[in-house]
Write a protein that holds these residues in place. Structure first.
Motif, PDB file in Angstrom:
ATOM      1  N   GLY A  91       0.798  -1.219   0.000  1.00 46.04           N
ATOM      2  CA  GLY A  91       0.000   0.000   0.000  1.00 46.04           C
ATOM      3  C   GLY A  91       0.832   1.270   0.000  1.00 46.04           C
ATOM      4  N   THR A  92       2.142   1.129   0.016  1.00 46.27           N
ATOM      5  CA  THR A  92       3.029   2.288  -0.031  1.00 46.27           C
ATOM      6  C   THR A  92       3.567   2.441  -1.456  1.00 46.27           C
ATOM      7  N   GLY A  93       4.282   3.489  -1.705  1.00 48.95           N
ATOM      8  CA  GLY A  93       4.909   3.693  -3.016  1.00 48.95           C
ATOM      9  C   GLY A  93       6.330   3.174  -3.066  1.00 48.95           C
ATOM     10  N   ALA A  94       6.694   2.311  -2.123  1.00 46.57           N
ATOM     11  CA  ALA A  94       8.075   1.844  -2.023  1.00 46.57           C
ATOM     12  C   ALA A  94       8.478   0.933  -3.173  1.00 46.57           C
ATOM     13  N   ASP A  95       9.743   1.078  -3.563  1.00 57.50           N
ATOM     14  CA  ASP A  95      10.367   0.192  -4.557  1.00 57.50           C
ATOM     15  C   ASP A  95      10.917  -1.056  -3.890  1.00 57.50           C
ATOM     16  N   VAL A  96      11.343  -0.897  -2.627  1.00 57.90           N
ATOM     17  CA  VAL A  96      11.961  -2.000  -1.891  1.00 57.90           C
ATOM     18  C   VAL A  96      11.430  -2.027  -0.469  1.00 57.90           C
ATOM     19  N   ALA A  97      11.498  -3.215   0.139  1.00 56.08           N
ATOM     20  CA  ALA A  97      11.201  -3.384   1.563  1.00 56.08           C
ATOM     21  C   ALA A  97      12.487  -3.798   2.259  1.00 56.08           C
ATOM     22  N   VAL A  98      12.786  -3.146   3.366  1.00 60.12           N
ATOM     23  CA  VAL A  98      13.927  -3.523   4.201  1.00 60.12           C
ATOM     24  C   VAL A  98      13.341  -4.254   5.394  1.00 60.12           C
ATOM     25  N   VAL A  99      13.645  -5.538   5.503  1.00 62.10           N
ATOM     26  CA  VAL A  99      13.039  -6.380   6.537  1.00 62.10           C
ATOM     27  C   VAL A  99      14.049  -6.650   7.648  1.00 62.10           C
ATOM     28  N   THR A 100      13.595  -6.466   8.886  1.00 63.79           N
ATOM     29  CA  THR A 100      14.411  -6.795  10.038  1.00 63.79           C
ATOM     30  C   THR A 100      13.534  -7.474  11.088  1.00 63.79           C
ATOM     31  N   ASN A 126      13.875  -4.603  -8.535  1.00 60.53           N
ATOM     32  CA  ASN A 126      14.459  -5.911  -8.813  1.00 60.53           C
ATOM     33  C   ASN A 126      15.506  -6.330  -7.775  1.00 60.53           C
ATOM     34  N   THR A 127      15.758  -5.506  -6.796  1.00 61.43           N
ATOM     35  CA  THR A 127      16.816  -5.720  -5.817  1.00 61.43           C
ATOM     36  C   THR A 127      16.526  -6.888  -4.871  1.00 61.43           C
ATOM     37  N   LEU A 128      17.559  -7.672  -4.585  1.00 60.05           N
ATOM     38  CA  LEU A 128      17.530  -8.677  -3.521  1.00 60.05           C
ATOM     39  C   LEU A 128      18.891  -8.630  -2.838  1.00 60.05           C
ATOM     40  N   ARG A 129      18.894  -8.259  -1.556  1.00 60.05           N
ATOM     41  CA  ARG A 129      20.150  -8.171  -0.807  1.00 60.05           C
ATOM     42  C   ARG A 129      19.951  -8.773   0.571  1.00 60.05           C
ATOM     43  N   ARG A 130      21.036  -9.380   1.063  1.00 63.73           N
ATOM     44  CA  ARG A 130      20.994  -9.991   2.392  1.00 63.73           C
ATOM     45  C   ARG A 130      22.249  -9.616   3.160  1.00 63.73           C
ATOM     46  N   ALA A 131      22.073  -9.120   4.370  1.00 63.90           N
ATOM     47  CA  ALA A 131      23.218  -8.810   5.224  1.00 63.90           C
ATOM     48  C   ALA A 131      23.844 -10.112   5.717  1.00 63.90           C
ATOM     49  N   VAL A 132      25.154 -10.066   5.881  1.00 59.67           N
ATOM     50  CA  VAL A 132      25.857 -11.158   6.557  1.00 59.67           C
ATOM     51  C   VAL A 132      26.658 -10.544   7.692  1.00 59.67           C
ATOM     52  N   VAL A 142      16.912  -6.772   1.929  1.00 58.35           N
ATOM     53  CA  VAL A 142      16.228  -5.825   1.053  1.00 58.35           C
ATOM     54  C   VAL A 142      15.543  -6.619  -0.046  1.00 58.35           C
ATOM     55  N   LEU A 143      14.235  -6.443  -0.146  1.00 58.95           N
ATOM     56  CA  LEU A 143      13.422  -7.179  -1.112  1.00 58.95           C
ATOM     57  C   LEU A 143      12.781  -6.188  -2.078  1.00 58.95           C
ATOM     58  N   GLY A 144      13.175  -6.264  -3.350  1.00 60.69           N
ATOM     59  CA  GLY A 144      12.574  -5.410  -4.360  1.00 60.69           C
ATOM     60  C   GLY A 144      11.114  -5.759  -4.581  1.00 60.69           C
ATOM     61  N   ARG A 145      10.303  -4.742  -4.840  1.00 63.46           N
ATOM     62  CA  ARG A 145       8.853  -4.917  -5.012  1.00 63.46           C
ATOM     63  C   ARG A 145       8.520  -5.997  -6.041  1.00 63.46           C
ATOM     64  N   GLN A 146       9.329  -6.130  -7.051  1.00 57.70           N
ATOM     65  CA  GLN A 146       9.092  -7.128  -8.098  1.00 57.70           C
ATOM     66  C   GLN A 146       9.054  -8.551  -7.534  1.00 57.70           C
ATOM     67  N   HIS A 147       9.642  -8.763  -6.377  1.00 54.88           N
ATOM     68  CA  HIS A 147       9.725 -10.095  -5.764  1.00 54.88           C
ATOM     69  C   HIS A 147       8.672 -10.337  -4.683  1.00 54.88           C
ATOM     70  N   ALA A 170      20.617 -13.660  -4.081  1.00 51.92           N
ATOM     71  CA  ALA A 170      20.621 -12.325  -3.488  1.00 51.92           C
ATOM     72  C   ALA A 170      22.055 -11.867  -3.260  1.00 51.92           C
ATOM     73  N   THR A 171      22.285 -10.601  -3.478  1.00 52.94           N
ATOM     74  CA  THR A 171      23.598 -10.019  -3.218  1.00 52.94           C
ATOM     75  C   THR A 171      23.854 -10.030  -1.715  1.00 52.94           C
ATOM     76  N   VAL A 172      25.038 -10.461  -1.349  1.00 49.45           N
ATOM     77  CA  VAL A 172      25.437 -10.514   0.045  1.00 49.45           C
ATOM     78  C   VAL A 172      26.175  -9.212   0.375  1.00 49.45           C
ATOM     79  N   VAL A 173      25.763  -8.570   1.450  1.00 53.31           N
ATOM     80  CA  VAL A 173      26.384  -7.320   1.887  1.00 53.31           C
ATOM     81  C   VAL A 173      26.922  -7.536   3.295  1.00 53.31           C
ATOM     82  N   ASP A 174      28.243  -7.443   3.450  1.00 48.39           N
ATOM     83  CA  ASP A 174      28.862  -7.684   4.749  1.00 48.39           C
ATOM     84  C   ASP A 174      28.618  -6.491   5.672  1.00 48.39           C
ATOM     85  N   CYS A 175      27.992  -6.775   6.810  1.00 50.95           N
ATOM     86  CA  CYS A 175      27.713  -5.744   7.812  1.00 50.95           C
ATOM     87  C   CYS A 175      28.380  -6.068   9.148  1.00 50.95           C
ATOM     88  N   THR A 176      29.345  -6.980   9.128  1.00 52.83           N
ATOM     89  CA  THR A 176      30.005  -7.425  10.350  1.00 52.83           C
ATOM     90  C   THR A 176      30.544  -6.260  11.156  1.00 52.83           C
TER      91      THR A 176
END
Length: 187
Positions: A91-100, A126-132, A142-147, A170-176
């Motif tokens: 229901g928002t205009g977001a392109d992506v959702a950041v889930v925590t 189209n974005t798919l990213r996962r923190a490690v 991060v989940l792109g709306r397309q997914h 999904a692209t892995v993004v190091d957040c250690t």
């Protein structure tokens, strides 16, 4: 990117001894507020909090600027919470959702910013990213709306989107170095 944050906070917290949506930091700040603030300060324009177990008590702990999505089938696991969060995000205009998760009280806004700013060639919906953290997959993701629809159709039980993220590379993004990757399962 226009981002909506989603805090998954619907579970019963069996190992924790009660719903984590009711938990508070040592200074009394509700964990749900900490998660919402990390998402907002990290770059999300809107924030959705999913509530299930203890929803009546947890509702007042959600900041007034965030949206609450009650998950009637919360006992089915994280997948029910994620589906409800994505439905509310639609229901928002977001392109992506950041889930925590609500049980990451030390998650810094810097991790959300890094996840949103990662230069992996994927753009927007189209974005798919996962923190490690220390080599282990975690949150935020991060989940792109397309997914969103495909994820909602395929998640089951207490697994969330892990399988979908793996299957779709999904692209892995190091957040250690930012900390905040350890969920709290015990008081």
């Amino acid at each position: 990117m226009n981002a909506v944050g989603i805090v998954l906070a619907a579970g019963a917290g069996v190992r924790f001894g009660g719903p984590k949506a009711l938990a508070r930091a040592d200074d009394g700040t509700p964990w749900v507020e900490l998660a919402c603030r990390a998402l907002l300060d990290g770059g999300c324009q809107d924030v959705v909090v999913t509530l299930g177990a203890g929803a009546d008590e947890a509702g007042p702990l959600v900041p007034g600027w965030a949206t609450t999505a009650v998950v009637p089938d919360w006992a089915d696991g994280a997948s029910a919470s994620l589906r409800a969060g994505l439905a509310a995000a639609a229901g928002t205009g977001a392109d992506v959702a950041v889930v925590t998760l609500v049980d990451l009280p030390d998650l810094p806004a810097a991790a959300v910013r890094r996840m949103l700013g990662s230069d992996d060639g994927a753009a927007g919906a189209n974005t798919l990213r996962r923190a490690v953290h220390r080599g282990r997959p975690g949150h935020p993701v991060v989940l792109g709306r397309q997914h969103w629809e495909a994820i909602a159709r395929t998640v089951t039980g207490d697994r969330g989107a892990a399988g979908y993220l793996r299957e779709h590379a999904a692209t892995v993004v190091d957040c250690t170095d930012l900390g905040g990757g350890d969920d709290v399962d015990r008081r």
